[in-house]
Design a protein around this motif. Structure first.
Motif, PDB file in Angstrom:
ATOM      1  N   VAL A 244       0.848  -1.192   0.000  1.00 46.64           N
ATOM      2  CA  VAL A 244       0.000   0.000   0.000  1.00 46.64           C
ATOM      3  C   VAL A 244       0.881   1.238   0.000  1.00 46.64           C
ATOM      4  CG1 VAL A 244      -1.782   1.293   1.252  1.00 46.64           C
ATOM      5  CG2 VAL A 244      -1.821  -1.224   1.248  1.00 46.64           C
ATOM      6  N   LEU A 245       0.540   2.188  -0.849  1.00 52.83           N
ATOM      7  CA  LEU A 245       1.245   3.470  -0.907  1.00 52.83           C
ATOM      8  C   LEU A 245       0.311   4.574  -0.444  1.00 52.83           C
ATOM      9  CD1 LEU A 245       3.689   5.211  -1.788  1.00 52.83           C
ATOM     10  CD2 LEU A 245       2.674   5.288  -4.082  1.00 52.83           C
ATOM     11  N   TRP A 246       0.739   5.313   0.602  1.00 53.73           N
ATOM     12  CA  TRP A 246      -0.052   6.412   1.148  1.00 53.73           C
ATOM     13  C   TRP A 246       0.464   7.742   0.611  1.00 53.73           C
ATOM     14  CZ3 TRP A 246      -3.527   6.300   5.636  1.00 53.73           C
ATOM     15  CH2 TRP A 246      -3.787   5.013   6.121  1.00 53.73           C
ATOM     16  N   PHE A 266       0.591  -2.338  -6.451  1.00 56.07           N
ATOM     17  CA  PHE A 266       0.369  -1.662  -5.175  1.00 56.07           C
ATOM     18  C   PHE A 266      -1.010  -1.030  -5.158  1.00 56.07           C
ATOM     19  CE2 PHE A 266       2.144   1.384  -8.103  1.00 56.07           C
ATOM     20  CZ  PHE A 266       1.498   2.583  -7.840  1.00 56.07           C
ATOM     21  N   ILE A 267      -1.507  -0.818  -3.954  1.00 60.07           N
ATOM     22  CA  ILE A 267      -2.769  -0.122  -3.730  1.00 60.07           C
ATOM     23  C   ILE A 267      -2.417   1.300  -3.300  1.00 60.07           C
ATOM     24  CG2 ILE A 267      -4.901  -0.091  -2.365  1.00 60.07           C
ATOM     25  CD1 ILE A 267      -4.238  -3.195  -1.919  1.00 60.07           C
ATOM     26  N   TRP A 268      -2.990   2.284  -3.980  1.00 63.45           N
ATOM     27  CA  TRP A 268      -2.628   3.684  -3.742  1.00 63.45           C
ATOM     28  C   TRP A 268      -3.766   4.384  -3.019  1.00 63.45           C
ATOM     29  CZ3 TRP A 268      -0.407   7.057  -8.329  1.00 63.45           C
ATOM     30  CH2 TRP A 268       0.303   8.146  -7.790  1.00 63.45           C
ATOM     31  N   GLY A 282      -1.569   4.596 -14.283  1.00 66.34           N
ATOM     32  CA  GLY A 282      -2.253   3.319 -14.431  1.00 66.34           C
ATOM     33  C   GLY A 282      -2.851   2.765 -13.154  1.00 66.34           C
ATOM     34  N   THR A 283      -2.781   3.516 -12.046  1.00 66.90           N
ATOM     35  CA  THR A 283      -3.342   3.068 -10.772  1.00 66.90           C
ATOM     36  C   THR A 283      -4.373   4.089 -10.290  1.00 66.90           C
ATOM     37  OG1 THR A 283      -1.308   1.929 -10.139  1.00 66.90           O
ATOM     38  CG2 THR A 283      -2.838   2.474  -8.369  1.00 66.90           C
ATOM     39  N   VAL A 290     -10.152   1.801   2.707  1.00 71.35           N
ATOM     40  CA  VAL A 290     -10.180   0.512   2.014  1.00 71.35           C
ATOM     41  C   VAL A 290      -9.258  -0.493   2.705  1.00 71.35           C
ATOM     42  CG1 VAL A 290      -8.288   1.005   0.392  1.00 71.35           C
ATOM     43  CG2 VAL A 290     -10.128  -0.529  -0.293  1.00 71.35           C
ATOM     44  N   LEU A 291      -8.285   0.015   3.474  1.00 70.53           N
ATOM     45  CA  LEU A 291      -7.342  -0.876   4.152  1.00 70.53           C
ATOM     46  C   LEU A 291      -8.021  -1.778   5.176  1.00 70.53           C
ATOM     47  CD1 LEU A 291      -5.229   1.009   2.796  1.00 70.53           C
ATOM     48  CD2 LEU A 291      -3.838   0.694   4.823  1.00 70.53           C
ATOM     49  N   LYS A 292      -9.173  -1.381   5.671  1.00 70.49           N
ATOM     50  CA  LYS A 292      -9.880  -2.198   6.660  1.00 70.49           C
ATOM     51  C   LYS A 292     -10.264  -3.567   6.086  1.00 70.49           C
ATOM     52  CE  LYS A 292     -11.845   1.743   9.185  1.00 70.49           C
ATOM     53  NZ  LYS A 292     -13.101   2.442   9.588  1.00 70.49           N
ATOM     54  N   SER A 293     -10.379  -3.627   4.769  1.00 74.41           N
ATOM     55  CA  SER A 293     -10.789  -4.893   4.134  1.00 74.41           C
ATOM     56  C   SER A 293      -9.620  -5.625   3.479  1.00 74.41           C
ATOM     57  CB  SER A 293     -11.864  -4.605   3.071  1.00 74.41           C
ATOM     58  OG  SER A 293     -11.351  -3.746   2.064  1.00 74.41           O
TER      59      SER A 293
END
Length: 331
Positions: A244-246, A266-268, A282-283, A290-293
């Motif tokens: 995950v990228l914050w 990665f999830i952004w 592209g992301t 969303v991180l809770k899931s």
């Protein structure tokens, strides 16, 4: 013996004070290897004059060009059991060497001796440097420097000491990667060298407008980000965990671009309504909730705002996540 490696270039205003602070040390078993990196001012003359009067000070000419080749040139001549570095525009406190040597002797091999630092300047200290000094000294007092290693350089380049054998095992000054002090800090970390806590100011760090760390391209933000990502992927990244990228500011976008180029998924996430739902490189950015899931994520946090960092820490801790294990601050 302690071998003190000092590259210098055009520091005629400061280098005599630097070397005198070493001459006045209460610990006397040392050698200085002062490497001239193509100086064009009177600093060469100053070093040579002091070397002619003190047989522990050795003047050397850089075999290459730049700080890393200068460090390598000096280290080739080092004969001490202990290795340290010094900047030619800084000043040691009188007990710096003795404090570090005693710390290493008590702790044994496999350790890094560090000291607290104090910035000083004729021009005044900026708020950013003052905050860095406070933050760094708090870590050093507890010996928890590595916990924040992806945020900034957590070992000041002119205020560390290690056994020569540990230095060699960490690949010393060999890598040609800048910023060289940050890279070395990561190699100490990767090699398992433990930080010895210190609650004493051992080093006075001079700041001025033309200091190398302020002006040279090798110390620009993109170089720091390159090192952070390089070592994160080498030392921390787990292929079996969602990455995950914050944050979607400059640092976040830079990291996202690099991850995309490396074809690493990665999830952004962010909390900016103007960016959520946008597709960049592209992301598509999502709200951080969303991180809770997401099961067992691993996070890179590039959000610089202090208040936001506190909130992010609280959120991640509530999810059972641990700093420097599950999430890493890159700013």
């Amino acid at each position: 013996m302690v071998s003190i490696i000092i590259p210098f270039k055009n520091t005629e205003k400061y280098i005599e004070a630097c070397l005198n602070s070493i001459i006045k040390q209460d610990y006397k078993n040392w050698e200085v290897l002062a490497i001239d990196d193509s100086s064009t001012d009177n600093s060469t003359k100053t070093v040579k004059n002091l070397a002619s009067r003190h047989d522990k000070i050795h003047y050397l000419k850089n075999k290459g060009k730049g700080i890393i080749p200068a460090l390598q040139t000096g280290y080739e001549q080092a004969t001490g059991m202990f290795i340290t570095r010094m900047d030619s525009d800084d000043i040691m406190t009188k007990k710096r060497l003795s404090t570090m040597v005693n710390a290493l002797k008590n702790a044994g091999k496999g350790h890094v001796a560090v000291g607290q630092v104090k910035y000083f300047s004729d021009e005044g200290i900026s708020d950013g440097y003052a905050k860095y000094e406070t933050w760094l000294n708090q870590l050093t007092a507890q010996g928890t420097n590595y916990e924040e290693i992806y945020k900034e350089c957590v070992i000041p380049s002119p205020c560390w000491m290690v056994y020569k054998t540990d230095f060699d095992a960490s690949n010393g000054f060999n890598p040609l990667r800048y910023p060289e002090d940050y890279d070395l800090t990561f190699r100490f970390y990767a090699n398992g060298l433990k930080i010895i806590p210190c609650n004493k100011i051992l080093h006075y760090w001079r700041d001025y407008g033309t200091r190398t760390s302020r002006t040279h391209e090798h110390y620009a933000q993109n170089y720091f980000l390159d090192i952070k990502l390089h070592y994160f992927l080498k030392l921390e990244y787990a292929l079996n965990r969602p990455l995950v990228l914050w944050g979607a500011g400059f640092k976040g976008k830079t990291i996202a671009k690099k991850l995309t180029k490396k074809q690493l998924p990665f999830i952004w996430v962010c909390d900016n309504p103007n960016k959520i739902g946008k597709n960049i490189y592209g992301t598509t950015l999502k709200h951080y909730s969303v991180l809770k899931s997401i099961q067992n994520p691993q996070s890179i946090v590039t959000v610089a705002n202090d208040k936001a960092q506190v909130e992010i820490r609280a959120f991640l801790r509530k999810q059972g996540q641990r700093q420097a294990v599950d999430y890493f601050f890159f700013c």
